[in-house]
Design a protein around this motif. Structure first.
Motif, PDB file in Angstrom:
ATOM      1  N   ALA A 115       2.259   9.082   8.592  1.00 44.91           N
ATOM      2  CA  ALA A 115       1.224   9.582   9.406  1.00 44.91           C
ATOM      3  C   ALA A 115      -0.217   8.676   9.069  1.00 44.91           C
ATOM      4  N   VAL A 116      -0.362   8.228   7.828  1.00 46.46           N
ATOM      5  CA  VAL A 116      -1.397   7.389   7.263  1.00 46.46           C
ATOM      6  C   VAL A 116      -0.911   6.018   8.164  1.00 46.46           C
ATOM      7  N   ASP A 123     -14.077   4.723   6.043  1.00 41.87           N
ATOM      8  CA  ASP A 123     -14.096   6.167   6.367  1.00 41.87           C
ATOM      9  C   ASP A 123     -12.441   6.609   6.640  1.00 41.87           C
ATOM     10  N   THR A 124     -11.828   5.886   7.333  1.00 42.86           N
ATOM     11  CA  THR A 124     -10.272   6.070   7.489  1.00 42.86           C
ATOM     12  C   THR A 124      -9.393   5.821   6.122  1.00 42.86           C
ATOM     13  N   VAL A 125      -9.774   5.010   5.477  1.00 41.29           N
ATOM     14  CA  VAL A 125      -9.274   5.024   3.990  1.00 41.29           C
ATOM     15  C   VAL A 125      -9.576   6.184   3.124  1.00 41.29           C
ATOM     16  N   MET A 126     -10.823   6.622   3.351  1.00 40.15           N
ATOM     17  CA  MET A 126     -11.089   7.829   2.285  1.00 40.15           C
ATOM     18  C   MET A 126     -10.282   8.999   3.060  1.00 40.15           C
ATOM     19  N   ARG A 127     -10.295   9.054   4.348  1.00 40.19           N
ATOM     20  CA  ARG A 127      -9.555  10.603   4.924  1.00 40.19           C
ATOM     21  C   ARG A 127      -8.158  10.065   4.501  1.00 40.19           C
ATOM     22  N   TRP A 140       0.836  -1.164  -0.038  1.00 40.47           N
ATOM     23  CA  TRP A 140      -0.049   0.151  -0.040  1.00 40.47           C
ATOM     24  C   TRP A 140       1.005   1.186   0.004  1.00 40.47           C
ATOM     25  N   ARG A 141       1.862   1.358   0.733  1.00 41.73           N
ATOM     26  CA  ARG A 141       2.851   2.410   1.027  1.00 41.73           C
ATOM     27  C   ARG A 141       3.419   3.005  -0.389  1.00 41.73           C
ATOM     28  N   ALA A 168      -7.422   3.328  -7.967  1.00 42.12           N
ATOM     29  CA  ALA A 168      -6.153   2.864  -7.543  1.00 42.12           C
ATOM     30  C   ALA A 168      -5.625   3.254  -6.026  1.00 42.12           C
ATOM     31  N   ASN A 169      -6.046   4.588  -5.709  1.00 49.14           N
ATOM     32  CA  ASN A 169      -5.489   5.122  -4.440  1.00 49.14           C
ATOM     33  C   ASN A 169      -6.389   4.354  -3.290  1.00 49.14           C
ATOM     34  N   LEU A 170      -7.562   4.177  -3.389  1.00 46.61           N
ATOM     35  CA  LEU A 170      -8.629   3.582  -2.368  1.00 46.61           C
ATOM     36  C   LEU A 170      -8.097   2.089  -2.208  1.00 46.61           C
ATOM     37  N   ALA A 171      -8.044   1.292  -3.670  1.00 45.35           N
ATOM     38  CA  ALA A 171      -7.627  -0.106  -3.358  1.00 45.35           C
ATOM     39  C   ALA A 171      -6.341  -0.456  -2.800  1.00 45.35           C
ATOM     40  N   ALA A 172      -5.470   0.726  -2.801  1.00 44.59           N
ATOM     41  CA  ALA A 172      -4.055   0.466  -2.129  1.00 44.59           C
ATOM     42  C   ALA A 172      -4.320   0.178  -0.741  1.00 44.59           C
ATOM     43  N   LEU A 173      -5.420   0.856  -0.025  1.00 44.39           N
ATOM     44  CA  LEU A 173      -5.646   0.733   1.324  1.00 44.39           C
ATOM     45  C   LEU A 173      -6.858  -0.106   1.711  1.00 44.39           C
ATOM     46  N   ASP A 174      -7.472  -0.656   0.676  1.00 43.34           N
ATOM     47  CA  ASP A 174      -8.605  -1.438   0.887  1.00 43.34           C
ATOM     48  C   ASP A 174      -8.133  -2.649   1.900  1.00 43.34           C
ATOM     49  N   GLY A 175      -9.167  -2.793   2.722  1.00 45.86           N
ATOM     50  CA  GLY A 175      -9.295  -3.909   4.018  1.00 45.86           C
ATOM     51  C   GLY A 175      -8.082  -3.513   4.994  1.00 45.86           C
ATOM     52  N   LEU A 176      -7.342  -2.502   4.986  1.00 42.46           N
ATOM     53  CA  LEU A 176      -6.387  -2.159   6.202  1.00 42.46           C
ATOM     54  C   LEU A 176      -6.981  -1.415   7.120  1.00 42.46           C
TER      55      LEU A 176
END
Length: 230
Positions: free
Chosen positions: A220-221, A137-141, A84-85, A125-133
Motif C-alpha cells: 500500500a505504501v 507529508d506522504t512520507v510521514m503518513r 526503502w522496502r 531511519a524509518n523516515l530516511a528510508a523513504l526520503d526523496g521518494l
C-alpha cells in the motif's frame, strides 16, 4: 527539561549512573513485567538507597522512557539496507523481536514519540528510508501507517502469549477447548463469513502472519509513493 537534558549528579562514593539504573529496571521488567518496576525495587537491585535514584530519575515515567530508549538501541544494532522496502521491513522485524525479548515493551509503544537518542534514531531511519521518494507529508503518513501496523501486531501477539501463560493453554489447546462452542455458533448459520474462515482458512504461525500483513502494508505504501515535484 527532559531526562536526557538533565545532567547526572556528580560522582558519589558508591558508583551509580543512569545506565546502571536502566539496566536494572530492564532486568526487573523482563522478569516480572512493568508492575515489577519501581524506583524502590530498582534501588534494592542496585543495593542503593531509593532517594539516591531521584538524583538521576525524577519519576517512574522517566524511567520507562529510558527503558524504551534502551531497547531501541537493539533495533539499531545493525545497519539498515539501502532499499526503502527492505529497510522498513528489517526495522519492523527487529522491533517485533525486541518486543518478544522484552514483552513489557508492547505496553509502552504507541504513545508519544520516544525522544531519547535511540528512539529518535529509529524514527530517523524509518523516515530516511523513504526520503526523496515522495513529498514529506506522504512520507510521514507512510511511516505512521507502518508503525501502527507493527505496534498493533506486536500487542496482539503479546496478548496471546500472556493469555497462554495465564490459562496454561497453548493456542491449539484453547482452540480444542473452545471448539464445541464455536461449532454450535457456526451451525446457526448466523456467521457464514466466519464459518468459511474457520473451515477453509489456513492457520499460520505468528511470524508468518506478521510478515504477510507487513508486506501488504508495504504494498500500500508503494502504491502511494511518487517523487516530489522538482
Amino acid at each position: 527539561m527532559t531526562v536526557w537534558d538533565r545532567p547526572e549528579p556528580p560522582n558519589q562514593p558508591v558508583p551509580l549512573d543512569r545506565e546502571r539504573i536502566v539496566a536494572a529496571a530492564v532486568a526487573l521488567a523482563d522478569e516480572g513485567g512493568l508492575k515489577a518496576v519501581s524506583l524502590r525495587k530498582v534501588a534494592a537491585r542496585l543495593e542503593a538507597g531509593p532517594m539516591r535514584l531521584y538524583g538521576y530519575i525524577a519519576t517512574k515515567e522517566e524511567l520507562f522512557d529510558l527503558m524504551v530508549d534502551e531497547v531501541h538501541a537493539e533495533i539499531l544494532s545493525e545497519e539498515s539496507p539501502g532499499d526503502w522496502r527492505e529497510a522498513l521491513r528489517v526495522l519492523a522485524h527487529r522491533t517485533r523481536r525486541s518486543a518478544l525479548r522484552h514483552e513489557w515493551l508492547a505496553d509502552l509503544l504507541g504513545g508519544r514519540p520516544s525522544l531519547g537518542p535511540n528512539g529518535l534514531a529509529v524514527t530517523e531511519a524509518n523516515l530516511a528510508a523513504l526520503d526523496g521518494l515522495a513529498d514529506v507529508d506522504t512520507v510521514m503518513r507512510a511511516v505512521e501507517t507502518v508503525s501502527a501496523y507493527v505496534i498493533g501486531a506486536i500487542r496482539r501477539e503479546t496478548a496471546n502469549l500472556r493469555a497462554e501463560r495465564a490459562t496454561g493453554l497453548s493456542k491449539h489447546d484453547w482452540q480444542r477447548a473452545s471448539g464445541p462452542h464455536v461449532t454450535r455458533m457456526l451451525a446457526t448459520g448466523r456467521f457464514p463469513a466466519l464459518a468459511k474462515a474457520v473451515y477453509d482458512g489456513t492457520d499460520v504461525d505468528a511470524e508468518t502472519s506478521f510478515t504477510t500483513g507487513l508486506d501488504w502494508v508495504l504494498d500500500a505504501v508503494a502504491a502511494r509513493l511518487s517523487p516530489p515535484p522538482a
